[in-house]
Design an enzyme around this catalytic site. Structure first.
Site, short mmCIF file in Angstrom:
data_model
loop_
_atom_site.label_atom_id
_atom_site.label_comp_id
_atom_site.label_asym_id
_atom_site.label_seq_id
_atom_site.Cartn_x
_atom_site.Cartn_y
_atom_site.Cartn_z
N GLU A 251 0.84 -1.15 -0.11
CA GLU A 251 0.07 0.07 -0.02
C GLU A 251 0.97 1.32 0.06
OE1 GLU A 251 -2.07 -0.55 3.67
OE2 GLU A 251 -0.38 -0.54 4.90
N CYS B 8 3.84 8.14 0.96
CA CYS B 8 4.26 7.40 2.21
C CYS B 8 4.28 6.01 1.40
CB CYS B 8 3.58 7.18 3.46
SG CYS B 8 3.84 6.19 4.59
N CYS C 23 6.59 -7.36 6.86
CA CYS C 23 7.87 -7.02 7.60
C CYS C 23 8.27 -7.98 8.54
CB CYS C 23 7.64 -5.34 8.43
SG CYS C 23 8.96 -4.69 9.09
N CYS D 248 7.79 -5.45 15.51
CA CYS D 248 7.29 -4.38 16.31
C CYS D 248 6.02 -4.86 16.94
CB CYS D 248 7.58 -3.05 15.81
SG CYS D 248 9.35 -2.94 15.55
N CYS E 103 2.98 -2.24 15.85
CA CYS E 103 2.74 -2.28 14.40
C CYS E 103 1.74 -2.94 13.65
CB CYS E 103 4.19 -1.81 13.72
SG CYS E 103 4.25 -1.53 12.14
N SER F 89 13.27 4.99 14.40
CA SER F 89 12.11 4.92 15.23
C SER F 89 12.65 4.27 16.27
CB SER F 89 11.36 3.65 14.32
OG SER F 89 10.76 4.22 12.99
N ASN G 204 -1.24 4.86 17.13
CA ASN G 204 -2.48 4.53 16.15
C ASN G 204 -2.68 3.13 16.73
OD1 ASN G 204 -4.62 4.53 14.43
ND2 ASN G 204 -3.18 5.64 12.81
N CYS H 97 0.56 2.30 8.90
CA CYS H 97 1.59 1.41 8.85
C CYS H 97 0.75 0.16 8.55
CB CYS H 97 2.39 1.25 9.85
SG CYS H 97 3.95 0.48 9.70
N1 SAH Z 1 10.29 -0.20 9.30
C1 SAH Z 1 10.62 1.25 9.31
C2 SAH Z 1 9.44 2.15 8.60
C3 SAH Z 1 7.96 1.56 8.63
S1 SAH Z 1 7.00 2.21 9.83
C4 SAH Z 1 10.54 1.85 10.85
O1 SAH Z 1 10.34 1.14 11.75
O2 SAH Z 1 11.05 2.98 10.92
C5 SAH Z 1 6.92 4.13 9.75
C6 SAH Z 1 6.83 4.50 11.06
O3 SAH Z 1 5.60 4.31 11.62
C7 SAH Z 1 7.89 3.94 12.24
O4 SAH Z 1 8.19 5.10 12.83
C8 SAH Z 1 7.00 3.00 12.95
O5 SAH Z 1 7.74 2.78 14.57
C9 SAH Z 1 5.68 3.94 13.18
N2 SAH Z 1 4.29 2.88 13.32
C10 SAH Z 1 4.37 1.80 13.29
N3 SAH Z 1 2.84 1.43 14.00
C11 SAH Z 1 2.37 2.58 14.34
C12 SAH Z 1 1.22 2.77 15.09
N4 SAH Z 1 0.52 1.75 15.34
N5 SAH Z 1 1.10 4.12 15.59
C13 SAH Z 1 2.33 4.85 15.50
N6 SAH Z 1 3.18 4.89 14.55
C14 SAH Z 1 3.53 3.45 14.25
#
Ligand code: SAH
Length: 389
Positions: free
Chosen positions: A120, A133, A140, A144, A147, A252, A331, A374
């Site tokens: 997406e 974005c 992935c 985490c 996420c 992150s 989120n 994400c």
């Molecule tokens: N893998 C990379 C990029 C993808 S996520 C990374 O981790 O940086 C992009 C950003 O969104 C990252 O900072 C991630 O930690 C954040 N993110 C993921 N899930 C989220 C959520 N539920 N609420 C807020 N930020 C989130």
């Protein structure tokens, strides 16, 4: 670190693995013009028995006019269309669903790739810029727990062209006036969709070239307006710094201490917070670009004033003004036990950073009503499809 299961403790007791993000077939995406530099595009055409000078022409169609279908290129002889399609311009993505939010200023597209894997991208229009974005992987492997993509596990890396197709389609949508407010230009790109970009290093660095290089080599976007976001793969951060492209690095972080970061970002067991911040600082020194520190504020988890103070101290002890903190209210993902920090906790966190001289901007949550965070759209669609069958 592919995983099919949400990490323990991250989901409610009745949560099942959110989806099976399985590709029908694994392998390599078909080779495409956007995978190759201009020299290789010429070579591929010559190998297919076509004149090499066409590489320039086809590249201009792609990077200047955002056209990827040789059938629609009136200056390509009809007898050549099929050979061009099969050698350089196969169809790489087909649309699954698109959603709009924020009065038409945010569009989210879900695409299916050649093997059934889904990715997406989200396009967001702001008063002074339009930001895309993008995804770098299907799923992935970083796991985490907060996420949505992290719950899916890794399906596969995207090819350079699959990454670049997202840029082309978004640039076309901007030009064609698909966003509210009329035609505009795509100005900014952030690797904050699905996937860990530095775990797909070769494809993303080639993609950076296609984004930055002038036509007919690439789109000619400004490197300064491109952000690569990472969980913190330290050696890859140093490699990216050595590449010398002045793109912005986002880290992150989400916690300033290893005890909590080990839980929020599993790869922290490999590269610790201190090592990561040292690498981020080295990136700043090498590139001259201020590093963004991403911090999802999770209620009673990482939003304590003492953690804001520790974050400020960790940044300040490595120098002044080299980092910019972007807190974003979490989120919540489907099935997660975690929620966003209260407005009061957010305010206090930001104030503590500002009082310590740290540049800080709360990131907005554009598109959260269309699962903008994400990986959430792919999750929703897959879940609906499972219910349908
Ligand atoms: N893998 C990379 C990029 C993808 S996520 C990374 O981790 O940086 C992009 C950003 O969104 C990252 O900072 C991630 O930690 C954040 N993110 C993921 N899930 C989220 C959520 N539920 N609420 C807020 N930020 C989130």
């Amino acid at each position: 670190m592919p995983t099919d299961q949400p990490p323990e403790g991250a989901t409610s007791p009745d949560a099942r693995p959110i989806l099976s993000f399985t590709a029908k077939r694994r392998g390599k995406a078909p080779s495409h013009l956007a995978d190759l530099d201009l020299t290789d595009r010429k070579r591929v055409l010559a190998d297919a028995g076509l004149p090499a000078f066409r590489a320039d022409q086809l590249s201009r169609h792609y990077f200047n006019h955002f056209e990827a279908d040789p059938e629609r290129m009136t200056d390509v002889p009809r007898t050549m269309v099929e050979a061009v399609q099969s050698s350089l311009m196969p169809t790489l993505v087909k649309p699954v669903r698109s959603l709009t939010a924020d009065d038409g200023k945010t569009i989210k597209h879900l695409w299916e790739l050649y093997d059934g894997a889904r990715v997406e991208f989200v396009l967001m229009r702001y008063p002074s810029r339009t930001t895309l974005c993008i995804s770098s992987q299907a799923g992935c492997g970083m796991a985490c727990p907060f996420c949505a993509t992290g719950q899916m596990g890794l399906t596969r890396n995207l090819s350079t062209a699959e990454i670049i197709e997202q840029v082309r389609l978004a640039a076309k949508a901007c030009r064609d006036g698909d966003l509210a407010g009329g035609p505009t230009r795509l100005s900014n790109i952030v690797f904050m969709g699905m996937g860990e970009p530095l775990a797909n290093y070769r494809a993303i660095t080639q993609a950076l070239h296609r984004m930055i290089d002038e036509p007919p080599h690439g789109f000619g976007l400004s490197a300064r307006n491109i952000t690569v976001s990472t969980v913190g793969l330290v050696p890859a951060i140093d490699k990216l710094a050595a590449l010398g492209l002045p793109v912005t690095l986002a880290v992150s972080l989400h916690a300033p201490d290893d005890e909590l970061r080990d839980e929020l970002i599993p790869i922290n067991s490999r590269w610790k917070t201190g090592e990561l911040l040292d690498a981020a600082r080295r990136y700043f020194v090498a590139s001259g670009r201020r590093v963004s520190i991403e911090y999802a504020l999770i209620k009673d988890m990482n939003d304590h004033p003492w953690r804001a103070q520790l974050l400020a101290d960790e940044l300040n002890k490595r120098g002044k003004g080299w980092a910019h903190v972007n807190p974003i209210p979490l989120n919540p993902t489907p099935g997660s036990i975690w929620t966003a920090s209260t407005a009061e906790a957010q305010r206090e966190f930001v104030e503590t950073l500002l009082n310590n001289g740290i540049n800080t901007t709360i990131r907005d949550t554009r598109g959260s009503d269309i699962d903008g965070a994400c990986g959430q759209l792919a999750t929703t669609v897959a879940t609906e499809e499972r219910i349908d069958t």
